[in-house]
Design a protein around this motif. Structure first.
Motif, mmCIF file in Angstrom:
data_model
loop_
_atom_site.group_PDB
_atom_site.id
_atom_site.type_symbol
_atom_site.label_atom_id
_atom_site.label_comp_id
_atom_site.label_asym_id
_atom_site.label_seq_id
_atom_site.Cartn_x
_atom_site.Cartn_y
_atom_site.Cartn_z
ATOM 1 N N THR A 27 -6.770 1.049 -9.971
ATOM 2 C CA THR A 27 -6.008 2.016 -9.196
ATOM 3 C C THR A 27 -4.749 2.412 -9.954
ATOM 4 O O THR A 27 -4.062 1.561 -10.518
ATOM 5 N N TYR A 28 -4.473 3.714 -9.961
ATOM 6 C CA TYR A 28 -3.303 4.249 -10.661
ATOM 7 C C TYR A 28 -2.404 4.956 -9.659
ATOM 8 O O TYR A 28 -2.824 5.869 -8.970
ATOM 9 N N TRP A 29 -1.144 4.493 -9.577
ATOM 10 C CA TRP A 29 -0.149 5.133 -8.730
ATOM 11 C C TRP A 29 0.719 6.061 -9.571
ATOM 12 O O TRP A 29 1.117 5.709 -10.684
ATOM 13 N N PHE A 30 1.045 7.225 -9.000
ATOM 14 C CA PHE A 30 1.920 8.155 -9.688
ATOM 15 C C PHE A 30 2.653 9.002 -8.659
ATOM 16 O O PHE A 30 2.303 9.011 -7.476
ATOM 17 N N THR B 151 0.482 -7.348 -4.729
ATOM 18 C CA THR B 151 -0.575 -6.369 -4.487
ATOM 19 C C THR B 151 -0.229 -5.119 -5.285
ATOM 20 O O THR B 151 0.305 -5.202 -6.364
ATOM 21 N N GLY B 152 -0.558 -3.961 -4.743
ATOM 22 C CA GLY B 152 -0.198 -2.719 -5.411
ATOM 23 C C GLY B 152 -1.217 -2.297 -6.450
ATOM 24 O O GLY B 152 -2.312 -2.867 -6.559
ATOM 25 N N ASP C 159 10.552 2.493 -3.745
ATOM 26 C CA ASP C 159 10.560 1.463 -2.701
ATOM 27 C C ASP C 159 9.146 0.949 -2.420
ATOM 28 O O ASP C 159 8.929 -0.258 -2.271
ATOM 29 N N LYS C 160 8.178 1.872 -2.357
ATOM 30 C CA LYS C 160 6.811 1.456 -2.060
ATOM 31 C C LYS C 160 6.239 0.624 -3.209
ATOM 32 O O LYS C 160 5.538 -0.373 -2.978
ATOM 33 N N LEU C 161 6.534 1.020 -4.435
ATOM 34 C CA LEU C 161 6.027 0.285 -5.592
ATOM 35 C C LEU C 161 6.598 -1.129 -5.626
ATOM 36 O O LEU C 161 5.853 -2.111 -5.789
ATOM 37 N N ILE C 162 7.901 -1.256 -5.467
ATOM 38 C CA ILE C 162 8.540 -2.574 -5.531
ATOM 39 C C ILE C 162 8.054 -3.463 -4.392
ATOM 40 O O ILE C 162 7.794 -4.664 -4.584
#
Length: 437
Positions: free
Chosen positions: A49-52, A100-101, A90-93
């Protein structure tokens, strides 16, 4: 006769065994590992999964999925998760603090201290050393990815470089050349400020000054070039705000506003305001990067040009570089696949697409040399500025500095509440590193 029948039965059984073994061998061969994934033909693909940042959602969805599928042949399934810009950090940290994440995520250099303290990042030193394009990465980009750490915890991903936008029509009407030195810049600020309709009120200003959040990027380019080693910090990691040359340069920059060469709203103007003023003809110069070039060209056509940040009289230039990097989550169960993905995402083919779609500056030499970048004046000004451009600091003190202290303090200096000296004393104290661990 009985002996003959027994022999026939034995031979039949032997043949069956041989056929069975041959079939088993063929089946094993057809499902043996292939490629680099170690997966068999009947196994499910690895998933990452890649967050951006959500701002790039459309481009990512369009440019990544099909190309990635073609590249890896279905070995690794890519899940894209765009996150709203205002809640991204904030969501990433929060996700990473709970182990998780995402497996891979977009990050800014300022994230490094927090993520390293959390032991949240995979050390990518070996992955970079094994990367076939490592020799194309400039020292500046690599230094930014390191962020002051010996280990490499992030991969370079994208960059923009600040330069000066100039209104060609206004410069031509005033008979001025585009500024290459600070003296020429201040002269242009003065000469391009005017009352065009003769009502006694200034309606055109030489420079669009950004006094609100992130205005320190503009400010630093016109202040730190006052000396050859000008920057937020010296080599000993001490802030340099109290050097005489920098205080004097800061005073001169403040006087753009006090002289009336910038709009009255400058103390609270953000990018939206200074951009609109430039496009509508209220200001003649604007300091930003290639990310706004498409909007500028659409609004002004041939009447907008890009000029590298002016130099001091001794030739010193100080540009500002904004970069984003890629990190791999230490809690990821598929780190090898995640590393393969970031190596691919940083490759020349994909960097070219990212630069074109997102208006970013190419930082791999093979991409920079492409005709479409070298012949585009906005990309060319950016690439020419890479050599003297500096990334912003990544230490913990810099976040409150840029988000709160600088805009508040600069606004007080513009309105005359404090002097240039007092402003720099406050900035010096804020930037002093409290924890050097």
């Amino acid at each position: 006769m009985k002996r003959f029948i027994a022999i026939l039965v034995a031979l039949s059984m032997l043949c069956c065994m041989l056929v069975s073994c041959s079939s088993t061998s063929a089946l094993e061969e057809s499902t043996s590992p292939s490629g680099t994934s170690g997966k068999t033909a009947t196994e499910d693909p690895i998933e990452i999964t890649y967050w951006f940042n959500e701002d790039n959602e459309g481009t990512h969805a369009k440019m990544l999925l099909d190309r990635w599928e073609e590249y890896c042949g279905g070995r690794i399934k890519l899940n894209l998760e765009p996150i709203p810009a205002n809640s991204y950090y904030d969501k990433l940290i929060t996700a990473i603090s709970t182990r998780t994440g995402p497996d891979v995520f977009l990050m800014w250099p300022s994230y490094l201290p927090t993520l390293v303290d959390m032991d949240a990042l995979v050390d990518l030193t070996d992955a970079f050393s094994d990367w076939e394009y490592m020799d194309e990465v400039s020292d500046t980009m690599l230094e930014t990815a390191h962020g002051g750490y010996e280990e490499l915890y992030s991969f370079p991903r994208s960059a923009v470089v600040m330069y000066l936008y100039c209104r060609a029509d206004m410069f031509e009407a005033a008979g001025l050349n585009y500024p290459t030195t600070m003296n020429e810049f201040y002269e242009a600020c003065k000469e391009l400020t005017m009352d065009t309709n003769g009502d006694g009120t200034t309606d055109v200003y030489g420079f669009g000054m950004r006094g609100a959040r992130n205005g320190n990027q503009m400010w630093s380019s016109f202040v730190f070039n006052a000396q050859p080693d000008g920057d937020y910090y010296d080599t000993e990691k001490q802030p340099q705000m109290l050097k005489d040359e920098i205080i004097a340069a800061n005073k001169k920059y403040i006087e753009i506003y006090k002289n009336g060469w910038a709009p009255p709203t400058s103390p609270t103007d953000g990018f939206g305001e200074i951009s609109q003023n430039f496009k509508s003809g209220v200001t003649a110069m604007l300091y930003h990067h290639i990310g706004s070039s498409a909007a500028m060209k659409e609004a002004l056509g041939e009447n907008v040009v890009a000029v590298p940040v002016p130099a001091s009289e001794d030739g010193t230039r100080y540009g500002v570089m904004e970069v984003t990097n890629l990190g791999v989550n230490a809690a990821s169960q598929n780190q090898e696949a995640a590393i393969e993905f970031i190596q691919w995402l940083s490759s020349p083919e994909i960097q070219d697409i990212v630069c074109t779609e997102l208006q970013q500056v190419p930082w791999l030499e093979s991409v920079q040399s492409m005709e479409k970048y070298s012949e585009d004046p906005f990309f060319a000004a950016s690439i020419d500025s890479l050599g003297f451009s500096h990334p912003v600091p990544t230490n913990a003190e810099f976040t409150p500095f840029s988000e709160e202290v600088w805009p508040q303090t600069f606004q007080r200096a513009l309105t005359g509440e404090i002097t240039s000296q007092e402003m720099m004393e406050i900035l010096q104290d804020t930037l002093t590193i409290k924890d050097t661990k």
